[in-house]
Design an enzyme around this catalytic site. Structure first.
Site, PDB file in Angstrom:
ATOM      1  N   TYR A  45     -14.061  18.465   8.910  1.00 59.14           N
ATOM      2  CA  TYR A  45     -14.347  17.628  10.071  1.00 59.14           C
ATOM      3  C   TYR A  45     -13.106  17.192  10.839  1.00 59.14           C
ATOM      4  O   TYR A  45     -13.221  16.604  11.907  1.00 59.14           O
ATOM      5  CB  TYR A  45     -15.165  16.400   9.650  1.00 59.14           C
TER       6      TYR A  45
ATOM      7  N   GLU B   4     -29.512  24.877 -20.557  1.00 59.86           N
ATOM      8  CA  GLU B   4     -29.529  25.659 -19.321  1.00 59.86           C
ATOM      9  C   GLU B   4     -30.511  25.108 -18.297  1.00 59.86           C
ATOM     10  O   GLU B   4     -30.164  24.933 -17.128  1.00 59.86           O
ATOM     11  CB  GLU B   4     -29.893  27.114 -19.632  1.00 59.86           C
TER      12      GLU B   4
ATOM     13  N   ASP C 205     -31.304  30.663 -22.333  1.00 60.84           N
ATOM     14  CA  ASP C 205     -32.264  31.754 -22.491  1.00 60.84           C
ATOM     15  C   ASP C 205     -31.620  32.955 -23.170  1.00 60.84           C
ATOM     16  O   ASP C 205     -30.418  33.215 -23.006  1.00 60.84           O
ATOM     17  CB  ASP C 205     -32.804  32.202 -21.127  1.00 60.84           C
TER      18      ASP C 205
END
Length: 426
Positions: free
Chosen positions: A131, A237, A298
């Site tokens: 900015y 996870e 997983d």
């Protein structure tokens, strides 16, 4: 690929803002070094202009793509490391193309703003930098990219350039007085458990102040962390699994002892990884054992990739990996040995087939140094090979179908792993 009451128990450990063990300010190099490097670049411009040289102006830059060709696995720290001898590529002015001239101008402007923040002793963010000159930068991603390139080129963390990764309200905050109150934590992760931390502004936050977990705090806003008889830290996870365990207060009701649950909601961001590292390196009181850190991901290539990010770091942030990785983290499961039951088909067991994309990712992972046959993660390599050979994957939720459900399975696994961790090493 890539947020009540004080828990019972004695204070076990304290982590303050003092240097971490065996890392005497290695994580926070003197800002004078960065100032010197920037000024050397600007002085080289003056030399070229005053001496009327023909070669033009140049800024040496090491990009993520360039550095990735030279990354190595540091066996001592366990992190993917950026080779300091990576050759830099010059960004020149006048450039060969208008785009190169724009890139040069962007770099000069960002270097100017970083130099200003350092000399004024002010903490800033990438968003603040954007900015300051949005018409020049065009997109926030441009600033994000070049700030990382500059840090990589200088061989420092972004915070050593007074650029932090969180959206703090720190436009006028001084580095020497880190008492600015966070506007909001940039981390996307959540944490809950038997701990509390004290902010630089003197306030205290308890790890169990919200049953569903609290937002992972920015480590630069933390003065110290206190554990309450913590035996383990479990990185999860998936947010849904985290929420289920958090609401059921697994972190204090488990037979495996008191713990801390944390999730990065998939691939973790830098703030979540930095906070986990901070938890893993607390300064222990005499006679106290360090909590073991485990991961529940997983059984698929993505899960192992997430585990690897926590333990070894990412390729794109190789220059920061030594400061945000957790080499001590262990894969709790589920693994291949947890999945297969005799006399049941894959469908009956809830196993899934690998997709073509899964297989491609697994094959690429096996080519990485981390997963090499004679490197530290040989067991991960074997699990990937099992996935490919059996064309099988499984989600964490599969363990909910086991006798006693997910929590009973987790408790059993934690007890086994903690027993191994506490056993005398021969």
């Amino acid at each position: 690929m890539e947020d009540l009451e004080n828990p019972s128990g004695s204070l076990q450990a304290v982590s303050s803002v003092s240097p971490m063990p065996n890392q005497q300010r290695a994580e926070d190099p003197p800002t004078n070094l960065v100032i010197l490097k920037i000024e050397q670049i600007f002085e080289s411009f003056c030399d070229v202009i005053l001496e009327d040289r023909q070669e033009g102006l140049a800024i040496p830059l090491v990009t993520a793509h360039q550095a990735s060709k030279f990354n190595t696995l540091d066996l001592e720290t366990g992190s993917i490391r950026s080779d300091p001898t990576v050759p830099a590529v010059d960004v020149c002015f006048p450039g060969k193309t208008p785009e190169e001239a724009w890139r040069f101008t962007v770099l000069v402007r960002i270097l100017e703003l970083i130099h200003e923040a350092l000399t004024d002793n002010v903490i800033t963010t990438k968003r603040d930098i954007y900015y300051k000159d949005p018409l020049l930068f065009g997109r926030q991603a441009v600033v994000d990219c070049y700030v990382d390139h500059i840090a990589r080129t200088f061989g420092v963390q972004r915070r050593s350039m007074n650029v932090v990764w969180s959206l703090w309200r720190v436009g006028t905050a001084k580095r020497a007085d880190m008492r600015a109150v966070p506007k909001a934590a940039a981390a996307k992760g959540f944490v809950v458990g038997c701990f509390q931390f004290e902010r630089n502004d003197g306030s205290t936050v308890h790890g169990d102040s919200a049953k569903e977990g609290i937002s992972v705090p920015d480590i630069m806003a933390i003065d110290c962390i206190r554990f309450h008889d913590v035996d383990w830290i479990l990185v999860i996870e998936k947010e849904a699994t985290f929420q289920s365990l958090a609401v059921n207060e697994f972190w204090k009701k488990s037979g495996a002892g008191n713990g801390i649950l944390l999730t990065g909601k998939g691939y973790p961001d830098v703030s979540t990884r930095a906070f986990l590292r901070r938890l893993s390196v607390v300064t222990l009181l005499p006679g106290q054992a360090r909590p073991s850190v485990f991961a529940l991901v997983d059984f698929d290539p993505y899960g192992i990739a997430i585990l690897s990010t926590y333990k070894h770091g990412s390729v794109t942030l190789a220059h920061e990996n030594p400061y945000i990785t957790v080499p001590s983290i262990h894969w709790l499961g589920p693994k291949s040995q947890d999945l297969f039951s005799e006399g049941e088909s894959e469908e009956e067991q809830g196993l899934l087939r690998l997709t073509a994309r899964d297989r491609r990712i697994a094959v690429k992972m096996l080519e990485r140094p981390t997963f090499a046959e004679h490197k530290p993660e040989r067991s991960w390599r074997r699990e990937l090979q099992v996935m490919l050979m059996l064309n099988t994957k499984a989600e964490i939720q599969l363990m909910s179908g086991r006798e006693g459900g997910l929590e009973k399975w987790l408790e059993t696994k934690l007890l086994v792993e903690l027993s191994v961790a506490r056993s005398p090493q021969i």
